[in-house]
Design an enzyme around this catalytic site. Structure first.
Site, PDB file in Angstrom:
ATOM      1  CE  LYS A  48      32.595  38.806  33.953  1.00 34.51           C
ATOM      2  NZ  LYS A  48      33.574  39.244  35.238  1.00 34.51           N
ATOM      3  CG  ASN A  49      35.350  35.788  34.828  1.00 39.30           C
ATOM      4  OD1 ASN A  49      35.073  37.263  34.795  1.00 39.30           O
ATOM      5  ND2 ASN A  49      34.411  35.332  35.726  1.00 39.30           N
ATOM      6  CB  CYS A 142      33.865  45.464  44.082  1.00 42.55           C
ATOM      7  SG  CYS A 142      33.981  43.648  44.056  1.00 42.55           S
ATOM      8  NE  ARG A 147      36.984  40.451  43.977  1.00 44.00           N
ATOM      9  CZ  ARG A 147      36.589  40.417  43.046  1.00 44.00           C
ATOM     10  NH1 ARG A 147      35.298  41.219  42.677  1.00 44.00           N
ATOM     11  NH2 ARG A 147      36.812  39.847  41.872  1.00 44.00           N
ATOM     12  CG  ASP A 335      31.705  34.018  39.774  1.00 45.91           C
ATOM     13  OD1 ASP A 335      32.591  33.899  38.598  1.00 45.91           O
ATOM     14  OD2 ASP A 335      31.717  34.824  40.629  1.00 45.91           O
ATOM     15  NE  ARG A 427      31.377  45.480  35.725  1.00 48.81           N
ATOM     16  CZ  ARG A 427      32.301  45.882  36.771  1.00 48.81           C
ATOM     17  NH1 ARG A 427      31.950  46.287  37.935  1.00 48.81           N
ATOM     18  NH2 ARG A 427      33.695  45.361  36.560  1.00 48.81           N
TER      19      ARG A 427
END
Ligand code: EPZ
Length: 459
Positions: A48-49, A142, A147, A335, A427
């Site tokens: 994803k990243n 978030c 952030r 993460d 997500r």
């Protein structure tokens, strides 16, 4: 209903945002029956990243870009909508995206989309480099932190852009007739992944040479550089602390396959460890998981590299405690902090976990404690006292990785766990339920309305 009462109590304890998230659409829940024993092979999706900045990078090209191994996730859809709003044409065929940004014409990204997906802010670099002007809303904070984007903004200013933030909008433009960014030396106060990616992309079309020092070294940064190089960019040193970019007049079309998702891979390795199971995951780049593998080995499981791109995890006799400090790559990834804490909660002894990257990334702790874990938190530091076993409970995920931690805990816990927070999981984990079911996990997505109809006892 007992569960409704329990869920309402939780709603009381969890912040407003989550309540808003629990609109009817998000009322699908996941029921997980544990303890599970898993077995088999799992296919790891594209990262994803990597996919998100790669999609932004296609805005630099004056041709059609084909990106492969793009995971089908909510965040990818949102990024697609951002690119379409800017004038790009997107075609999706399974995990392959064809993106044509040759007629990029709108420099403004829609607030509603950027608010939903922080990573879409990284597009400010390519938009500014291509059009000489860019207007992108401030992404805002978030669940895991404030952030800020100050490093992105300061870097663009160093490349010669005028940048003003007004009414929640970052307005950037290049004065002068040439509308070209100018190469510069940029020292990042913190090796931010996003800032490194935004500035590296912007510098590919600048005049002259740019040097980014104290750059992020994450594999996703290196993957983005390799994509830009395949489009005709001159980039050296990606994956190290110093990246050198020599600007070129334009970038061309490309056909590129992104790297596998090391965080999804790490999450499945923990699924094997926490359930004392033997599973194989591929494709992976083992080097990308060194810090995670070393901590899993210190907990007492065995990890075997079968082929160049696959890993097998073998159950450990007794799982032992270990300490974790999250750091930028190649340190232990933030993460993976929450998923690893779920594992540590059933490792004998006391483990200390320190989160150094984000200021608010311990929200999974209260839910893990609800499942019988024994974790005390002080600021960004947690002491995890291992318990023999976890017990099922209704839990709510507050963000993507916290949700993954609760799913992992539920796989090991005794009884039926009711998990709310699928909107977070969707997500970042492609088809996680199907993959876990394929490994033998007993779980099911249930729409609240139909709840009374389904329960394992009556199946
Ligand atoms: C990327 O976020 C990832 N997201 C995150 O993954 C990941 O946690 C993070 O890198 C760290 O590895 C994507 O790639 C889309 P940062 P990013 O800029 O780029 C501070 C997930 O779960 N900072 O490296 O936003 C910031 O506040 C997500 O998949 C500034 O102060 O992370 C944070 O404390 C979550 N000013 C630290 O740096 C800035 O201008 C690291 O942030 C930028 C960042």
């Amino acid at each position: 209903m007992r569960e409704d009462r329990a869920i309402n109590q939780q709603l009381h304890s969890i912040g407003e945002t989550e309540k808003q998230n629990l609109s009817p659409v998000n009322q699908s829940i996941l029921k997980i029956w544990g303890p599970s024993r898993l077995q088999g092979n799992i296919n790891i999706s594209g990262a994803k990243n990597s996919a998100l900045p790669a999609m932004a990078a296609t805005l630099l090209s004056s041709g059609v870009c084909r990106l492969r191994q793009i995971p089908r996730l909510a965040d990818i859809n949102t990024m697609g909508k951002v690119l379409s709003a800017l004038g790009a044409k997107i075609k999706q065929n399974g995990n392959t995206l064809d993106i044509d940004a040759s007629n990029l014409d709108n420099p403004e990204a829609p607030y509603e989309l950027v608010r939903k997906l922080r990573a879409s802010f990284f597009a400010i670099g390519p938009i500014l480099a291509r059009l000489g002007v860019a207007r992108v809303p401030l992404p805002g904070g978030c669940a895991i932190g404030a952030r800020p984007v100050d490093l992105h903004v300061r870097g663009l200013q160093a490349l010669g852009a005028e940048v003003h933030i007004e009414h929640g909008m970052v307005n950037a433009y290049i004065s002068g007739s040439k509308k070209k960014l100018q190469g510069a030396k940029i020292y990042l106060d913190y090796p931010s992944v996003g800032a490194t990616e935004t500035l590296m992309m912007a510098a590919t079309l600048a005049e002259g040479e740019t040097i980014i020092e104290n750059a992020a070294q994450e594999p996703e940064v290196e993957d983005l550089a390799n994509l830009c190089i395949a489009m005709g960019a001159n980039i050296f040193g990606a994956g190290t602390k110093t990246i050198v970019i020599s600007g070129v007049p334009k970038l061309h079309s490309v056909d590129y396959t992104i790297i596998p998702d090391r965080i999804e891979a790490g999450t499945f390795l923990i699924a094997g460890a926490i359930t004392n199971s033997e599973i194989t995951i591929s494709p992976v780049v083992p080097k990308h998981l060194s810090a995670v593998i070393s901590k899993l080995q210190s907990v007492g499981v065995e990890i075997i590299q079968e082929k160049f791109d696959s890993l097998r995890i073998l159950p450990g006799e007794i799982l032992k405690s270990t300490d974790i400090d999250t750091q930028p790559y190649p340190g232990f990834p933030t993460d993976m902090q929450a998923p690893f804490m779920a594992l540590l909660s059933v490792c004998s002894g006391s483990s200390s976990v320190t989160e150094t990257v984000f200021e608010n990334r311990m929200r999974h702790v209260s839910e893990l404690n609800r499942m019988g874990a024994n974790i005390r938190v002080k600021g960004n530091h947690a002491i995890v006292q291992g318990v023999p076993k976890l017990s099922a409970a209704p839990v709510i995920g507050t963000d993507l990785r916290a949700s993954a931690a609760l799913i992992l805990a539920a796989l090991a816990a005794e009884g039926e766990t009711t998990f709310q927070g699928l909107q977070h999981l969707n997500r970042g984990y492609e088809e996680i339920e199907i993959k876990l079911q394929k490994l033998g996990a007993k779980l099911q997505r249930v729409d609240q309305v139909k709840e009374n109809e389904i329960s394992p006892a009556s199946v």
